[in-house]
Each structure stands twice: as C-alpha cells, then as structure tokens.
Design an enzyme around this catalytic site. Structure first.
Site, PDB file in Angstrom:
ATOM      1  N   GLY A 119     -23.852  13.774 -26.330  1.00  0.00           N
ATOM      2  CA  GLY A 119     -24.280  12.475 -26.818  1.00  0.00           C
ATOM      3  C   GLY A 119     -23.220  11.909 -27.730  1.00  0.00           C
TER       4      GLY A 119
ATOM      5  N   ASP B  30     -25.368  12.368 -33.560  1.00  0.00           N
ATOM      6  CA  ASP B  30     -26.706  12.334 -32.970  1.00  0.00           C
ATOM      7  C   ASP B  30     -27.489  13.612 -33.263  1.00  0.00           C
ATOM      8  OD1 ASP B  30     -26.558   9.804 -31.979  1.00  0.00           O
ATOM      9  OD2 ASP B  30     -26.066  10.369 -29.926  1.00  0.00           O
TER      10      ASP B  30
ATOM     11  N   GLY C 149     -19.053  14.808 -29.792  1.00  0.00           N
ATOM     12  CA  GLY C 149     -19.510  13.463 -29.479  1.00  0.00           C
ATOM     13  C   GLY C 149     -18.403  12.432 -29.515  1.00  0.00           C
TER      14      GLY C 149
ATOM     15  N   GLY D 293      26.009   5.210 -14.936  1.00  0.00           N
ATOM     16  CA  GLY D 293      27.366   5.181 -15.443  1.00  0.00           C
ATOM     17  C   GLY D 293      27.975   6.548 -15.656  1.00  0.00           C
TER      18      GLY D 293
ATOM     19  N   SER E 247      17.310   9.758 -10.921  1.00  0.00           N
ATOM     20  CA  SER E 247      16.172  10.694 -10.804  1.00  0.00           C
ATOM     21  C   SER E 247      15.860  11.332 -12.155  1.00  0.00           C
ATOM     22  CB  SER E 247      16.428  11.752  -9.729  1.00  0.00           C
ATOM     23  OG  SER E 247      17.660  12.403  -9.903  1.00  0.00           O
TER      24      SER E 247
END
Length: 638
Positions: A34, A38, A116, A474, A545
């Site tokens: 919950g 709670d 929670g 580069g 890459s």
C-alpha cells in the site's frame, strides 16, 4: 500496555513434539503493501504479537525501543518489530523487504512487509513475486492513493488472485461505517478496471488490534471475518497448479558417483510418478521416470511445489536450464515475445540494448524493443512511450538470442516470469511477465544452405574475420581501417570496409544519434558484418560504437576468435585538435547534441584484442601491425 503473555508451553516442554505438531500445516506466503504510512509494519507486528510469536526478552526490548524511538507515545510501537534497518527506524518508514514467520493452530505463514514509497517499488515486486495473497492497506483518513493503485495492479499483474483490502486506522476516524463503505466502493471501482474479480474487505486497526485476531466491539456494523481467520482459511492455488501439465525446470544435475545421475529442481506445475513418460526440452527427447528421490527417501508420486531429484531410464543429455515435462503435453519454445515489464532501475531502459534474461533456471541474452505503451496506474490508460523509467510499467516486444522454454505467465509463474540484468553492472533492472510468443517467431525458420561459411572461406583461401575499430570521433579509425584494407587488397585478400559515416547515408539513414539509435545502428552493422563474414570476407568496420554492451553483442554473433576489437586510443584533446568536420566545436557550443565524449559517454574497451596508441604510433605503423595480426605476414609498403 498490552499484557505479558507466554508462548506455546509445548515449545519449552517438548520441542520435538512441537515441531511434529506443526510439520504438516499448510504454508501461506503473503505480502502487506500500500502507500506510505498506511500501517503495514504495525499490522505485521500486531500479527506477530497476537499469534504469540514474541518472546519475553523481545517484548522487553520492544517496550524500551518504543519509548526511545517509537511513534506511539508511551504505548508499544509494533512497527519496530519489523523495521530492522537503522534508517527505517530513524525515518519511520520501510525501505527493504522484511520477511517474518509466524504460525497459528491452523496454518504457517511467511509475510513480506514491502515498502510503500514509490522509490522502493522494486522491493515490493520482489516480495510479491512469491506471494499467494496480498493485504492491501489503506489509511482510512486518506483513502485510495496512487501507490494503493500501483501496488494493487502489480499484485494482480504478478498473479496474486487473493486480495485483502484492509482499511486500517479505523480508530482515527471514529470507526465510521460510512467512511469504510466509501473507501470499499472507491477501491472496487478501481479493482474492476484492472481485472480483480473479487477481494475481501476488512475494517481494522493494526495499532489497537480491531478485527485482527478477534471481532472488535467497535465495529458492530461489520459482520465479516477477522484478518487472522481469513488468512487461516483462504483457499490457495496449490491444487490448481497440481492439476496443470507437469513441468520441472532442471536446476542441478546430481552426479555424486558413477552409479547415480539425477536431475534436481522444484516442480513448477503438475504431478509426476515413477514409470511415467517425460520429454526433455529443448532437445525433445523422451524417457521414463525411474525414481523420484528426496532427502527423506524415494517417492512414488510428487506434486507441484516439491523439490525432488528425478532419475530416468535412459542416458539422455539433460542439464541446468532444460525442462522435464509431460511427454504428451510439453511447453512451447520461442525466441520472440510480448511481455509486461516493470522497470526497476534508475537508468531508463534503452530499447535495443542487450540484457541478461533469467527465466526459471534458463539464462539467455535478450533485447527489448521500444514499448508499445506505458500503463497509467491511476486509470489504466495506455500512454505512448519511447522508453521505461524507474517504476514504470509497460508492454513491449522482446527477442532472445536462442529459443527458450516458456509458458504464458498467467498459466505458469515459473516459466513465464523473468528478470533482466544489466550486463555491465550485474544489477537487476527489470522484472517481467511473458504474455505470448509472436507468430512471426513460429513462422520464420532458418533456410538450409548448401554452401557453408567454411566453403566460402576455402574458396577465397582465407579465414573470415571481423576487424572492429572503435574510438572517439577524430581518433583515426577510418584512416587506419582504410590503410589496412589497401594492404589486404594488395595481398590478394577479399575484404570490405563498412565505415560509420558511409553506412548512415544508406542502411542507417533513418537513425539519429540518441543512445537508442546508436544501439540500433551497431546492431544492424553487426548483422550485416556477420553475413559478410559468412561469405568468407574479412570485414573492417570503423564506428565510434561507444557502448561495451553493443560491442559485446556483435562479438557474440561471431564464431570464437573471429571478432577482433581494435581500440584506437586517442586522448580527447588530441581528437579535438583533428576536428576536420568541426563537430567538437559544435558540440561544445551546444549546437550538436548527444556527441560522444562531450555530452554522451564513451565506454573504453576492457580487453580489446589490439590497442593502438595514436600518440606513439603512426597510422602506417598501426596498419602494418594489424595486417600482421590478421593474416600472420608482414605486408609490403604501398
């Protein structure tokens, strides 16, 4: 203060008799979930207290802690029984999943107290993955909140069919029946929308103990059962699992000596008896069960939930990750699926990236495509999404690198539930549930080809290789790769150069430079390079890459030894000085986004086959060294 009590006297008098008495009780695994505050931890503490699972020394420590750091004044703070982390006690919240065991006269229980806070949704998923029942707590003062909906949806998605709606803190609203009815009606409206067919609502006070172990006089308008009564009597899905076809994912091959070879694991569904025919997947070979071995002796019959070792009448290849199944009703094999995915990592999902996937005892490499949609837990609306962020729930298609044995999660939680693991950090990044295999996976088959990769290589008189040049923009990748190909051509070798810029003019012109597009760019190039090496060519690729995971993905496509990663190692400052295209200047000014080395990362290779230090090695020297490495001879100058 609650009165001091004694635990079951039989524990102290005759522990063996006590254990025997409780040995054959059924076991219920459940979670409390919950929203924040709670009362989940307080409820579990109350359950432990009311079931007499707290010893006197524990109770004394609890009383002392309650006065020192408790949140209930001078009264006992039951949450402290469960919140064990220092950070939890200091903040008064639950962070990690806390598992507690308790027992009553009718049943044994393992309860998971789940956080929670939305930040710790991953921990709630962990607790719910093995639960048979979920207690959804609602603060009677606050009603149904976003986390109430999120946890309810996740519990339903994870296959929990027994839901208890515990409307907690009724003492703080004066045990108002109208308020209780309003919350139940609100929750029912939401539950109907997510497919929860039924739930049991109980008005409680975890702190005061109302309707926990005994019916409370404070709620005369409530004529239902107490929480413990419901937990003791709720019907479980064990029998339903036992009625399904037999499935045993092999966890371990038990080979203690030359005379015994057994296949150990926990039965996921169905039942098995000696003499029954079985099928081994993925090989499809059949045999018969010779013995069902357990620590307590052989069995004639074993059922879902039991951990056993099976021996077979035939010597059949079977290893960890295989599944022993009913011979006449085996599960499917596929490599493309639709799945529900709960993203658990702070780093967003990258569509197309390769992750480790663990499903049952199987481990494969899997890629996830961009989500079909993300789910709004408040109203179940399907939202457009390009990725999944932390705690997001979505539906996406995914592909594995080889067919896996599976069933839809709705039919089999063991063969339908999976986790995804980041290949670089080994962190669990997602949990998922397979819905079904994609039809195209069943209709697409490998076409047998008479001229093999080896035949192409013999015709050309060379060994196919993939030379993968990687480095910053580069760094000199393309220059060196071009020199290498010229030398190979002069030596009569058959080669082809795939350059990053050139490929983006054609094959990948539809891709941008986001992380997702970069990954797809490399995936396509890797597949093309694989086909070219199958034709017997020496393939050279010059791509930034930037991510190790994608370079490793391409490496995995190639036969062992045929992928040569060449790291063109150039300091960023030197690469900027060679900025012929002005790209670094644009990136520094903000005119060019997602540029590697500036606002997008470059992950250096950990163990490349070759490293070219361009601060000490000229392009010509680098090309000579590479050619010598590839074909074993020193080339002449051109």
């Amino acid at each position: 203060m609650p009165p001091i009590y004694e635990t079951d006297a039989l524990i102290a008098e005759d522990i063996e008799a006590y254990l025997t008495q409780h040995q054959h009780k059924g076991l219920l695994r459940f979670i409390t979930c919950g929203s924040v505050d709670d009362g989940k931890s307080t409820l579990i503490g109350r359950l432990l207290y009311d079931s007499k699972m707290i010893f006197e020394d524990q109770l004394a420590a609890l009383e002392a802690d309650s006065k020192r750091i408790g949140t209930q004044g001078q009264e006992i703070d039951f949450a402290l029984l469960v919140d064990g982390l220092a950070a939890e006690r200091e903040q008064g919240i639950t962070i990690d999943v806390a598992y507690r065991f308790f027992t009553t006269e009718k049943r044994k229980f393992i309860v998971a107290d789940t956080p929670g806070h939305e930040q710790y949704t991953r921990n709630m998923v962990t607790g719910a993955s093995t639960a048979d029942l979920a207690v959804i707590l609602i603060d009677a003062r606050k009603g149904v909140l976003t986390q109430t909906r999120r946890h309810s949806y996740l519990a339903h998605l994870l296959g929990i069919r027994n839901i208890v709606l515990a409307v907690n803190k009724m003492d703080l609203v004066g045990y108002d029946a109208a308020r209780y009815d309003e919350i139940v009606a609100d929750y029912k409206s939401f539950a109907d929308g997510i497919g929860v067919k039924s739930f049991t609502a109980i008005p409680i006070s975890g702190f005061k103990g109302d309707n926990i172990a005994s019916v409370s006089p404070n709620t005369p308008w409530y004529d239902g059962v107490t929480l413990i009564d419901h937990l003791e009597t709720v019907e479980l899905d064990v029998r339903a699992d036992q009625a399904k076809p037999f499935r045993l994912p092999v966890q371990w091959v038990n080979r203690p000596n030359l005379d015994f070879r057994g296949f150990a694991g926990q039965i996921a569904s169905g039942s098995i008896q000696t003499g029954e025919p079985v099928r081994i997947l993925p090989s499809g070979k059949t045999s018969t069960v010779a013995r069902i071995v357990t620590l307590d002796g052989d069995l004639e019959v074993a059922v879902a939930g039991q951990s056993v070792t099976l021996t077979l009448t035939d010597e059949i290849d079977c290893s960890r990750g295989d599944v022993i199944a009913a011979a006449d009703d085996p599960p499917e094999l596929a490599d493309q699926f639709e799945a529900n995915i709960v993203w658990l990592s702070e780093d967003a999902m990258i569509p197309g990236r390769s992750y480790w996937m663990k499903l049952g005892t199987q481990s494969v490499s899997a890629t996830v495509q961009a989500p079909k949609y993300q789910i709004n837990v408040n109203n179940m609306e399907h939202l457009a999404a390009k990725t999944l962020d932390l705690n997001a729930i979505g539906v996406a298609e995914m592909t594995t690198d080889r067919p896996i044995i599976f069933e839809a999660y709705a039919d089999n939680r063991t063969l339908g539930g999976f986790i995804l693991i980041d290949k670089m950090t080994n962190a669990t990044v997602a949990a998922g549930m397979l819905n079904f295999s994609l039809r195209r996976a069943q209709n697409v088959h490998w076409q047998a080809i008479d001229i093999s990769r080896e035949a192409h290589a013999r015709q050309k008189g060379q060994s196919p290789k993939l030379l993968w040049f990687t480095g910053l923009s580069g760094s000199g990748k393309s220059t060196i790769a071009n020199l290498v190909e010229k030398k190979l051509f002069a030596l009569g070798r058959h080669s082809f150069l795939l350059d990053g810029d050139n490929v983006r003019h054609g094959l990948n012109k539809d891709l941008g430079f986001t992380d997702t597009d970069r990954i797809e760019n490399i995936r396509r190039v890797g597949e093309v390079a694989k086909l070219m090496t199958d034709a017997g060519l020496i393939v050279l690729t010059a791509f930034i890459s930037p991510f190790r995971a994608e370079r490793d993905m391409v490496r995995a496509l190639m036969p062992a030894g045929d992928f040569i990663e060449i790291f063109v190692d150039t300091p960023l400052a030197d690469a900027e000085k060679r900025d012929m295209k002005g790209l670094y200047r644009k990136a520094r000014s903000g005119a060019l986004k997602n540029f590697t080395g500036i606002d997008s990362p470059y992950e250096r290779p950990d163990a490349p086959e070759m490293r070219i230090d361009t601060t000490t090695t000229s392009p010509e020297q680098a090309a000579e060294a590479i050619v010598e490495r590839v074909i074993g001879v020193w080339s002449h100058d051109l």
